[in-house]
Design an enzyme around this catalytic site. Structure first.
Site, PDB file in Angstrom:
ATOM      1  N   ASP A 248      15.523   3.745  -2.164  1.00  0.00           N
ATOM      2  CA  ASP A 248      16.236   2.637  -2.789  1.00  0.00           C
ATOM      3  C   ASP A 248      17.498   3.149  -3.446  1.00  0.00           C
ATOM      4  OD1 ASP A 248      14.223   0.997  -2.063  1.00  0.00           O
ATOM      5  OD2 ASP A 248      13.321   0.812  -4.055  1.00  0.00           O
ATOM      6  N   LYS A 270      18.482  -2.070  -2.301  1.00  0.00           N
ATOM      7  CA  LYS A 270      18.799  -3.463  -2.570  1.00  0.00           C
ATOM      8  C   LYS A 270      19.335  -3.503  -3.986  1.00  0.00           C
ATOM      9  CE  LYS A 270      14.652  -4.204  -1.254  1.00  0.00           C
ATOM     10  NZ  LYS A 270      13.335  -4.789  -1.281  1.00  0.00           N
ATOM     11  N   MET A 383      14.761  -6.864 -15.155  1.00  0.00           N
ATOM     12  CA  MET A 383      15.590  -7.985 -14.744  1.00  0.00           C
ATOM     13  C   MET A 383      17.048  -7.624 -14.548  1.00  0.00           C
ATOM     14  SD  MET A 383      15.900  -9.893 -18.378  1.00  0.00           S
ATOM     15  CE  MET A 383      16.459 -11.307 -17.507  1.00  0.00           C
TER      16      MET A 383
END
Ligand code: SAH
Length: 497
Positions: A248, A270, A383
């Site tokens: 990642d 991502k 988040m």
């Protein structure tokens, strides 16, 4: 100085050593071990050097050094205590573009002689570029004690079998695996015990029995939050054995640097808004590489099973009968809490902790806000920074006190870590004021206030608004308050506009 390391084949090649003292003797000994044809240039020689001359192992020239001698040698070592002579040798070598080593003079040298750990045919050489020879020597001592003396015989044994190994294992991955088992398994043990014949027999048996096709597999590995010191030993091993690494974006460069040098690295990262590879694309990549017999490491930030879609990847692998393992990693909440000095639970403040994801509107809509707003618990919120305003509003609506402390940790555990503290009432405003960017983790609850007094890593926490900074009394006295003051000034400035 950054040097280019190389191992020179000096066998039957002429080398001149100027100087006949103890240092010259040591250099000549190493040169003879490499089968160089050595001429020593000095009138006075150590006893050992005299013996080597008498035995015909080295030649001697007694007259003063002459530049044109260098026309016939590959290398020259100047080991005299006369700086002028050393300088002359270096200059003559430079003119002829041959490499010269001037003992204890990095500036005059065009090659350095490293500290060496000799496990012939294995050689480990260490250089500090001439800057810290003492450190190189210390490191050598450490490696000496770490590396068993049987390593050399192991290398010799491997050399003996090399042709047959190559013929038997056409498949590179299978071949590498066989070597690994040879170097780590019973053969190596037998050699350590000084039983070379049995070791060879065991190696031959293993060669006959080993599978010639490699079965591919996938290891799902948690890379932790960024600091490579937070990798597990198992993760490190998986990285060392990998043929392919699908990682990642969140995985730090320092962690990737620890992986096997020739492992293929593929970023399938991502990032909020930029999808490089879809989840299906990742599945296909894992499958293709594993089916080609490779060992795939699927490397994820933090822990693969905490908001990492690790579950989906395993379901896919299971459905396609690809063998897999999972190596847990330190998840962002645990790492950020530790590196910000925030205990996630505390007898006085929080009996439970919730890991929550508030990425995207969809995930925020399905959250149980009532439960999240309960007192005496810590929320660790993974988040994007975008959803903070909504989070603040909904938590207050559902009854969480606006005075509840928070800490926002950006780039937790990395050199550039920042911690912003404040209360729920100024959460979104504080994040915006300090331009907090991803990756950032929110810790909300009474424990977050402890960041101010317990911080130990990186820059000290910065208050998001005035009241968060008004009580610097609990701060450690030696801590530099400047960043907090700057935050305060900005806040005052804004308020007065
Ligand atoms: N599997 C990961 C989480 C992936 S979700 C884990 O266990 O940590 C990605 C979110 O993790 C980011 O949006 C951020 O909230 C958090 N995160 C990951 N690494 C972080 C870091 N070094 N500092 C702060 N937050 C981080």
């Amino acid at each position: 100085m950054k040097l280019y390391p190389l191992f020179a084949d000096l066998s039957q090649r002429a080398v001149l050593v100027v100087g006949g003292g103890a240092v010259a003797e040591r250099k000549i000994q190493a040169l003879l071990a490499a089968q160089a044809v050595v001429t020593v240039n000095a009138v006075e020689l150590t006893g050992q050097l005299q013996r080597w001359v008498a035995e015909g192992r080295i030649a001697q020239r007694r007259e003063a050094f002459r530049d044109d001698w260098l026309d016939r040698v590959w290398l020259v070592v100047a080991a005299t205590s006369d700086r002028e002579v050393n300088r002359q040798v270096a200059a003559a070598a430079m003119q002829r573009r041959i490499f010269a080593n001037v003992v204890d003079d990095a500036a005059l040298s065009s090659f350095h002689v490293p500290a060496v750990i000799d496990r012939a045919p294995l050689t480990i050489a260490i250089s500090s570029g001439g800057d810290a020879p003492m450190l190189a020597r210390l490191l050598r001592e450490r490696l000496e004690s770490l590396l068993d003396h049987s390593l050399g015989t192991l290398a010799t044994l491997a050399a003996k079998l090399r042709k047959r190994i190559r013929v038997r294992f056409v498949d590179m991955a299978a071949r590498r695996r066989f070597y690994e088992s040879l170097f780590a398994g019973p053969v190596a043990t037998l050699l350590r015990q000084g039983r070379p014949d049995e070791a060879l027999a065991a190696a031959e048996r293993a060669l006959a029995a080993a599978p010639t096709e490699s079965a591919g597999s996938v290891v799902l590995v948690g890379a932790g939050p960024g600091d490579p010191g937070l990798l597990t030993l198992r993760a490190l091993r998986a990285l060392n054995e990998a043929d392919v690494i699908l990682h990642d974006r969140l995985v730090s460069a320092e962690v990737l640097d620890l992986a096997r040098g020739d492992a293929e690295r593929i970023e399938v990262g991502k990032q909020a808004g930029h999808h490089h590879t879809t989840q299906d694309g990742i599945h296909v990549l894992m499958l293709e590489h594993a089916r080609a017999g490779r060992r795939v490491v699927r490397l994820k930030g933090g822990d693969p099973f905490v908001f990492g879609r690790g579950g989906e990847e395993l379901e896919f692998l299971r459905a396609h009968k690809i063998p897999y393992e999972v190596v847990p990693g330190i998840t962002a909440a645990v790492a950020c809490a530790a590196y910000a000095g925030i205990p996630l639970t505390h007898r006085d403040h929080a009996q439970s902790v919730r890991f929550v994801t508030a990425h995207g509107q969809a995930s925020r809509d399905t959250l149980d806000w009532h439960a999240l707003a309960q007192e005496r618990q810590t929320l660790a919120v993974y988040m994007g920074v975008a959803g903070l305003a909504e989070l603040q509003q909904r938590l207050i609506e559902h009854g969480r006190a606006p005075s509840t402390p928070f800490a926002l940790i950006e780039n937790g555990s990395r050199a550039e870590q920042r911690v912003i503290t404040g209360t729920l009432a100024n959460l979104a405003e504080g994040a915006a004021m300090h331009a907090v960017r991803s990756p950032a983790l929110l810790i909300l609850g009474e424990v977050a206030a402890l960041a101010t007094s317990l911080a130990w890593f990186g820059a000290p926490p910065v208050g998001a608004a005035m009241h968060a900074i008004r009580a610097p009394a609990s701060r450690q006295p030696e801590r530099d308050d400047a960043p907090a003051r700057a935050g305060l000034l900005t806040a005052i400035h804004r308020a007065s506009r």
